[in-house]
Design an enzyme around this catalytic site. Structure first.
Site, PDB file in Angstrom:
ATOM      1  CE1 TYR A   1       3.109   0.303  -7.972  1.00  0.00           C
ATOM      2  CE2 TYR A   1       1.359   0.088  -6.361  1.00  0.00           C
ATOM      3  CZ  TYR A   1       2.016  -0.377  -7.479  1.00  0.00           C
ATOM      4  OH  TYR A   1       1.573  -1.517  -8.106  1.00  0.00           O
TER       5      TYR A   1
ATOM      6  CB  SER B   1      -2.217  -1.175  -7.830  1.00  0.00           C
ATOM      7  OG  SER B   1      -1.933  -1.697  -6.543  1.00  0.00           O
TER       8      SER B   1
END
Ligand code: NAD
Length: 257
Positions: free
Chosen positions: A152, A139
């Protein structure tokens, strides 16, 4: 390009980016194994649909990527894994001092540890086949941080670190390992958040997308699952044979800021 004769295993691929990647790999000729933790008729129907559309073999294998043994079992059950796409992931947003410990553990397990377990089983298969590609879906949060996304961001930075290490361990073999770092992608998950945000801020759909969701994405456009599939197919091409241990940002300029 043709990936005929190759088998790709894509974790977390009954929706969103994983499904988009599976479809593009199938379009390029690869046989695909779809996966998620559910075992519904529609999961198996999805595989049948991909097989029919692209003329490849497609299977759905249920496996819970939060469990190490299940991750390893997925690759074993696939029986062959020339292309491994570690895509399964979940998100939770909360300040670090309020972040539920069990959610931290789940995010680390699904978003990071699963890639360790699948890679460990897939590499010997790739070595036996004399060719392999590992593509990890990290990401923009694998390269930069945002508040309230501690688990995350930590997991995705971990994925980038794992990518580099696997690349070095396979550097002298016909195997590569790279990470794709998407910015915001219009998956069903993101689409579902638009109506609520429109109501909350009394904004149009376009205002929500451009001023709220894509505030950090300079292009003010979502990346698409097809573009991420295309990036994955590129990593599987001969042109990418010397690209290993790196990240490819598909983020409309986010990480250039
Ligand atoms: P999504 O929710 O549509 O897809 C996630 C997939 O993972 C689904 O198929 C889901 O069933 C599966 N999954 C969840 N928990 C699982 C488990 N325990 N075992 C097996 N499968 C499981 O979301 P998405 O947006 O397509 O995300 C896919 C990946 O892309 C994730 O790793 C996510 O972090 C990453 N990503 C997404 C975006 C975005 O904007 N959508 C941006 C950057 C990175």
């Amino acid at each position: 390009m043709t990936l005929q004769g190759k088998t790709a295993v894509i974790t977390g691929s009954n929706s969103g980016i994983g499904l988009g990647i599976a479809r593009e790999l199938a379009r390029a000729g690869a046989d695909v194994v779809l996966n998620s933790f559910t075992n519904r008729d529609e999961d198996h129907a999805l595989a049948a649909q991909v097989a029919a559309e692209f003329g490849v073999t497609a299977r759905y294998i249920q496996a819970d990527m939060s469990k190490g043994a299940a991750c390893r079992g997925l690759i074993q059950e696939a029986g062959r894994c020339d292309i491994l796409v570690n895509n399964a992931g979940i998100q939770h947003v909360a300040p670090v001092d309020e972040f539920p410990a069990e959610t931290w553990d789940a995010i680390l397990a699904i978003n990071l540890s699963s890639a360790f377990h699948t890679t460990a089983v897939a590499l010997p298969m790739m070595r036996a086949a004399g060719w392999g590609r590992v593509v990890n879906i990290a990401s923009a949060h694998g390269l930069t941080a945002s508040p309230f996304k501690s688990a995350y961001v930590a997991a995705k930075h971990g994925v980038v670190g794992l990518t580099k290490t696997v690349a070095l361990e396979t550097a002298e073999e016909p195997i590569t390992c790279n990470a794709i770092c998407p910015g915001y992608v219009l998956t069903p998950l993101v689409e579902a958040q638009i109506p609520d945000t429109m109501a909350k801020y009394n904004m149009s759909r376009d205002e929500v997308i451009k001023q709220v969701m894509l505030e950090r994405q300079p292009s003010r456009e979502f990346a698409t699952v097809e573009q991420l599939g295309g990036s994955t197919v590129f990593f599987c091409s001969d042109a990418a044979a010397q690209i290993t241990g790196t990240t490819l940002s598909v983020d409309g300029g986010w990480t250039a800021l």
